[in-house]
Write an enzyme that holds these catalytic residues in place. Structure first.
Site, mmCIF file in Angstrom:
data_model
loop_
_atom_site.group_PDB
_atom_site.id
_atom_site.type_symbol
_atom_site.label_atom_id
_atom_site.label_comp_id
_atom_site.label_asym_id
_atom_site.label_seq_id
_atom_site.Cartn_x
_atom_site.Cartn_y
_atom_site.Cartn_z
ATOM 1 N N VAL A 38 0.840 -1.194 0.000
ATOM 2 C CA VAL A 38 0.000 0.000 0.000
ATOM 3 C C VAL A 38 0.873 1.242 0.000
ATOM 4 C CG1 VAL A 38 -0.210 -0.033 2.542
ATOM 5 C CG2 VAL A 38 -1.898 1.206 1.176
ATOM 6 N N SER A 39 0.568 2.203 -0.877
ATOM 7 C CA SER A 39 1.239 3.495 -0.958
ATOM 8 C C SER A 39 2.744 3.304 -1.181
ATOM 9 C CB SER A 39 0.925 4.299 0.313
ATOM 10 O OG SER A 39 1.270 5.653 0.161
ATOM 11 N N TRP A 40 3.595 3.787 -0.278
ATOM 12 C CA TRP A 40 5.043 3.567 -0.388
ATOM 13 C C TRP A 40 5.343 2.082 -0.526
ATOM 14 C CZ3 TRP A 40 8.802 0.875 2.212
ATOM 15 C CH2 TRP A 40 10.125 1.305 2.093
#
Length: 286
Positions: free
Chosen positions: A101-103
Site C-alpha cells: 500500500v502506498s510507499w
C-alpha cells in the site's frame, strides 16, 4: 494483533520486528507478503490480515518504524527486497502473493520485478510508479510531511480528511479513531531513510515486462495518490486490472474494508491463467 506471532529477528544484517499470521496453518492459498506505507507500523494494516483468515500473512516494520530499531546506514529497494526474500526463506516460503500500500506498493512492484520466481500475483493499493507520478493535493503533502500527524492526535483528527480524502458516511469517526489509535510514530532517522529509499526510483521502464497478474486498487478521492497514477499502472502492466472505490481516499483499505477485501479475494482466488500454469510448470521443471 490477535493471532499474530510477533518476533524480533536478525534478517540480512538488520533487526526487524516481524508479524506472521497462520503460516503454520494448512491452506489452499499462498501466504501474503505485505509491504506497508511510509512510516506505518504493522498494527496499521493488521486488520487486513485479520479479515482474511483463510491465508497466511507476513509483514515487518521497516528499519526505524514501529518497533524495528533505527537503520545504521541508508538502504534502497534492492536491499530491502533482498531482505524480504531472506525473511521468506527463513520461514520456508518459496512463493507468495505480494501486496503493498502506498510507499509499500512501490516496494511490492520492486520485489516482484527483482524476485519473480517468489511472486505469484501482485496487489497494488493506492500507489504509484515512483518518481514519475501524478502528484497529489499540495495541502495533503504539507500535512503528510508534518511529524505532528504521528504524535499529535488533535492534529491528525483535524487534518484527517485533507490527508486521507473521503470517508464513508457511516462509521467515519470510528474509522478515524481506530486508525489513529494504531499508529506509532517512526523515528526521525527511520522516516528520512524511508524517503531516501525511493528517491529517484521509478518502475515505469520495467512495468511492460511485468508478467505477473496484477490487481491495482485506487480511491477516487485520494488526495495523496490521485487515481491517475492507477490508470498509468494499468496502462503499463500487461496483465493488470484496475478497481476503483467511489468516495475512497488514501485509506480506502480501512474505510471501504469490506469492498476492498472482496476485491482482493476475488483476484487472489481466481483460477490460474494458462500463462501462469505454463510458468509454474517451467518453474517446477527447473
Amino acid at each position: 494483533m490477535d493471532g499474530a506471532v510477533v518476533t524480533m529477528e536478525q534478517v540480512g544484517g538488520r533487526t526487524l520486528r516481524i508479524a506472521a499470521w497462520r503460516l503454520d496453518m494448512p491452506s489452499d492459498h499462498l501466504p501474503v507478503l505485505f509491504f506497508n506505507g511510509i512510516g506505518a507500523n504493522i498494527e496499521a494494516v493488521a486488520p487486513l490480515a485479520a479479515a482474511m483468515p483463510e491465508r497466511g500473512f507476513i509483514m515487518f516494520d521497516m528499519p526505524g518504524t514501529g518497533e524495528s530499531p533505527d537503520p545504521v546506514v541508508p538502504y534502497n529497494p534492492f536491499i530491502m527486497s533482498w531482505t524480504a526474500s531472506q525473511l521468506l526463506a527463513r520461514y520456508g516460503l518459496d512463493r507468495v502473493d505480494v501486496m503493498g500500500v502506498s510507499w509499500g506498493g512501490a516496494m511490492a512492484q520492486h520485489f516482484a520485478l527483482q524476485h519473480p520466481r517468489m511472486t505469484r500475483r501482485l496487489t497494488l493499493i493506492a500507489t504509484t510508479p515512483g518518481i514519475l507520478m501524478v502528484p497529489g493535493n499540495p495541502a495533503a503533502f504539507t500535512k503528510m510531511a508534518d511529524p505532528r500527524r504521528y504524535v499529535d492526535p488533535d492534529f491528525m483528527a483535524k487534518h484527517f480528511k485533507t490527508l486521507y480524502g473521503g470517508l464513508t458516511a457511516s462509521g467515519g469517526t470510528d474509522h478515524k479513531a481506530n486508525h489513529i489509535s494504531r499508529l506509532k510514530p517512526p523515528s526521525p532517522r527511520g522516516y528520512v531513510y524511508q524517503l531516501m529509499c525511493m528517491m529517484g526510483w521509478t518502475s515505469l521502464p520495467a512495468l511492460p515486462f511485468m508478467k505477473k497478474e496484477t490487481l491495482i486498487m485506487m480511491g477516487e478521492d485520494d488526495q495523496i495518490v490521485p487515481l491517475a497514477n492507477g490508470k498509468i499502472l494499468k496502462a503499463m502492466i500487461p496483465n493488470s486490472r484496475l478497481v476503483t472505490f467511489a468516495g475512497g481516499g488514501h485509506l480506502f483499505l480501512l474505510t471501504h474494508a469490506d469492498e476492498s477485501v472482496a476485491a482482493i479475494r476475488e483476484f487472489l482466488d481466481a483460477p490460474d491463467t494458462a500463462k501462469e500454469r505454463a510458468r509454474q510448470a517451467k518453474r517446477a521443471a527447473a
